[in-house]
Motif scaffolding. Structure first.
Motif: not given
Lengths: 306, 521
Positions: B177-189, B199-203
């Motif tokens: 699947v070519t869709d993209k995702s983001v990688i985030i810092r779970e510890d900071l979240r 979702s765009p809003e939570t991001f």
């Protein structure tokens, strides 16, 4: 008769001719032979046909350049930057050469010369990285210093107006050392008797520089400037691309023909279109150098290039 | 005499081996073939011997990516095996990532001597196919010289690789699947007690909170200066979110996935784009990314690993590998993968995402095809090409997984993906959530008629060059929130696009789309 004379000349000057040979060979191989490739500017290139077998397509290759509406802007930018580079660099180079010549200490002269020359060997990629570390908004040295002294940081990478100045300074920083050595060589070649005579007549340093050194440098200056003028429509790609990159906000004041063409064609790899842009630069360059040479000839026949 | 005898024996062995492949494949198709074949069951030779492999050949391959440190070790091993199987050896040439886009076309322009080249829809496939750099592959050739691949490859994969109806590539055999995702810092979240990012809003909330509280850290990182003509979040927030598909990333024309008429529109001239600009501007104004993002020269992932960047967008595969790497190297930083558009339609990679093509002037076509066939379908050779030497570069885990070996780093980073096939192993340390996400995505895979449409820009290349330039100059700064007056910025962008010949491109592309759909019906 004539032919006999020609061969006798060849034999007579064989050492000089032999010394000339590598340069002649170089230009034949890398300048005259590839010139035939100019036909590519008028062709729809494909690999099967190669350079000469591909079909002609008239002036189609030139369209992207002129129809974009940017042709005038980038041509003007290229010429203005090069004029600025020629003037600033030559003035600085001559000044540095004269100063170095007048300074007595041999060690001082050698060290200064080396230090001035050093930037010439630093690749543009590295210069670009240094610049980014100096100028970037968040952690750049310049802005960190400004903030430390309580001043507002400047957003250099988003402000087109700063860039002509920055680019001229960077170009000068890199080119001064090289030119200085050429001018220093020219100054060293000036007959020392003139200086001695001037000194006996009571001329001070400034009078000596103004009335002996500078007039004697004219021929060198004219040749170097004429040579530089031939390339006035060729932007220094390494300089512009590495300093500015693909930062669209700066294009209005930093885009030159070479970066524009690179950006336009880097995804399509149309060899014909790149050749067309190169052809355009060459024609403009040729016209300028003819004009400049004609002007010099009019002013003083002996000082023209040809 | 001695020599003659030897080579005769060799020919015999090779013919036997070849026949073996041909016959084994006829029986059952599917991915498992390769497995059985590698074990070398001595089925009685039958049928046509086919190709003459008596002459030992050296095949030259052009790969993109840096030359792996242990190239010699792995390829010596590979060549030993290849020699026994098809009486050929291979030598690869590597075009480094730093300048492959310049060198790759030159290889063809100069008509250098090579037989096989890595290619892909993002690596000059259409361009070189149209310019005559690749050899056209006919069904006869494929079924004769690469019977295993011919049997194993889904027909649609071949169809997707056609340019103007002709095939020039042996695509990889891999669903993705070519869709993209983001990688985030779970510890900071967790530290800031934020909602899960999905979702765009939570991001946006995540980016703004990190930007406000973590000094010296860029909440979102991008390498906007490398010539990509879009905001790096556009694929997620513009395409996936709205279920659009851009035909060609050099041109801002898209169609709606569920629109069977394939009506094209300028994405910059939509209310969706306008509201996305507001979203971006909000992030930019809250220091979501560096003010000098368009001049950034750093590697975003390295910055993220060093704790200087708190999120970035990439393909799921890349992001998953990043997470695995981080778990190994920097356990003190906790990362997570976030899908910002979980409920939207997912698009599959078309087969030309990776593949191998034959150079138009190669004189070793048959052997080259046989070579590709082997690497895609022979378990032993496939493992060697993809993962290196067992015990050194990787440790096999079962039949379909692997663990990184002690010198894994010495055999990686180049385009051996051209040989992807169902024989691929997955990294045993590959994060489970990524595997789950991929599985879920694949279940939502949406197929649509225009999936395989490829735009031929040869009639409007002047305009395409101009439009690309306008996108870099006007769209990128606008999207990264560097233009104060968005409305005027957008107006200017549209005006400049029009001047560059956007309308002509749209007309040409629409007529090609219509013709494409007409043929399909």
């Amino acid at each position: 008769m004539n032919r006999h004379g020609f061969w006798r000349d060849v034999v007579k000057h064989r050492t000089l001719l032999l010394m000339l040979a590598p340069a002649v060979l170089y230009f034949i191989l890398f300048a005259y032979v590839p010139m035939a490739g100019i036909v590519l500017a008028f062709k729809q290139f494909n690999y099967a046909g190669g350079i000469f077998g591909s079909p002609w397509n008239g002036l189609d290759n030139f369209r992207f350049f002129f129809e974009s509406g940017d042709a005038w802007r980038v041509t003007r930018n290229t010429a203005l930057y090069n004029i600025a580079f020629i003037v600033v660099n030559n003035v600085l180079q001559i000044a540095a050469a004269i100063l170095l010549f007048e300074v007595a200490g041999k060690w001082f002269r050698k060290i200064t010369q080396t230090v001035l020359f050093l930037p010439y060997f630093i690749s543009w990629v590295v210069v670009g990285a240094i610049a980014y570390n100096l100028f970037n908004y968040d952690v750049g040295t310049v802005n960190v210093l400004l903030k430390a002294t309580g001043m507002e940081p400047v957003d250099i990478y988003n402000t087109a107006a700063y860039w002509p100045v920055i680019l001229v300074i960077v170009s000068a920083w890199k080119a001064v050392g090289y030119g200085t050595i050429m001018y220093l060589a020219a100054i060293t070649g000036i007959d020392t008797e003139m200086y001695e005579a001037a000194e006996i007549d009571g001329a001070n340093v400034f009078q000596r520089i103004l009335n002996i050194t500078i007039p004697n440098l004219y021929p060198t200056v004219i040749i170097l400037v004429l040579l530089a003028i031939g390339n006035i429509f060729r932007g220094d790609f390494g300089l512009f691309y590495n300093m500015v990159g693909n930062n669209g906000l700066l294009f209005s004041s930093t885009d030159v023909i070479d970066t524009f063409v690179f950006r336009s064609l880097t995804t399509s790899n149309e060899i014909g279109m790149s050749a067309a842009a190169g052809f355009y630069q060459s024609v403009l360059g040729f016209a300028t150098i003819m004009l400049a040479n004609w002007a010099v000839r009019k002013y003083d026949k002996d000082r023209a290039l040809f | 005499m001695q020599n003659k005898k030897k080579s005769a024996m060799l020919v015999l062995t090779i013919v036997m081996a070849l026949v073996l492949f041909v016959t084994a494949c006829g029986g059952n198709n599917g991915a498992q073939d390769g497995n059985q074949m590698a074990e070398g069951n001595k089925a009685p030779a039958a049928g046509n011997g086919g190709t003459d492999t008596s002459e030992e050949l050296q095949l030259k391959i052009v790969m993109v990516g840096a030359k792996p440190v242990d190239y010699d070790i792995v390829f010596t091993e590979l060549n030993k095996k290849l020699k026994g199987k098809i009486n050929a050896t291979v030598e690869a040439e590597f075009l480094d990532w730093s300048d492959w886009t310049q060198k790759y076309p030159l290889k063809f322009a100069a008509n250098e001597d090579f037989d096989i080249a890595y290619t892909a829809n993002w690596a000059f496939y259409n361009d070189q196919a149209l310019k005559g750099g690749f050899l056209e592959l006919t069904e006869d050739m494929l079924s004769k010289y690469m019977p295993q691949t011919w049997a194993a490859m889904p027909k649609v994969a071949w169809e997707q690789a056609r340019v103007n109806g002709k095939l020039y590539m042996v695509p990889n055999n891999n669903t993705e699947v070519t869709d993209k995702s983001v990688i985030i810092r779970e510890d900071l979240r967790k530290k800031y007690k934020l909602e899960p990012v999905n979702s765009p809003e939570t991001f946006a909330a995540y980016v703004k909170t990190v930007a406000a509280n973590e000094k010296g850290m860029s909440a979102y990182g991008a390498k906007a200066a490398d010539g990509w003509k879009w905001h790096e979040l556009d694929q997620i927030l513009l395409e996936q979110q709205n279920e659009w598909n851009l035909v060609d990333y050099n041109i801002p024309l898209a169609y709606k996935l569920d629109d069977n008429t394939g009506k094209l529109f300028n994405v910059y001239d939509t209310p969706e784009f306008k509201s996305l600009l507001d979203y971006y501007k909000d992030l930019a104004d809250n220091n979501g990314w560096s003010k000098n993002v368009v001049s950034n020269k750093n590697d975003v992932w390295q910055d993220m690993k060093a704790g200087k960047v708190a999120s970035y967008a990439q393909n799921l595969g890349t992001v998953a590998a990043n997470v695995a790497e981080a778990r190994r190297d920097t356990p003190q930083i906790e990362m997570a993968i976030a899908d910002l558009t979980p409920d939207k339609k997912k698009i599959g990679a078309i087969s030309t995402q990776n593949g191998m093509a034959i150079h138009a002037t190669s004189k070793k076509v048959e052997r080259s095809l046989m070579f590709i066939d082997l690497i895609q379908n022979d378990k032993e050779l496939h493992d060697l090409m993809m993962y290196g030497i067992a015990g050194t570069h990787y440790e096999p885990v079962g039949d379909d997984k692997y663990k990184a070996g002690p010198s894994a780093a010495n055999y990686t980073g180049f385009s051996n993906w051209g040989f992807n096939s169902p024989l691929n192993r997955t990294d045993a340390s590959y994060p489970q959530e990524a595997i789950d996400m991929a599985a879920e995505w694949e279940s939502k895979l949406y197929n649509f008629p225009l999936e395989t449409f490829v735009f031929d820009d040869s009639k409007v290349k002047n305009q395409v060059a101009g439009v690309g330039n306008v996108m870099l100059r006007y769209a990128i700064p606008l999207e990264y929130g560097l233009i104060k007056d968005r409305d005027r910025g957008q107006e200017e962008l549209l005006k400049q696009l029009k001047a560059a010949g956007m309308d002509e491109i749209q007309q040409e592309m629409q007529s090609q789309v219509d013709a494409f759909l007409a043929v399909q019906k």
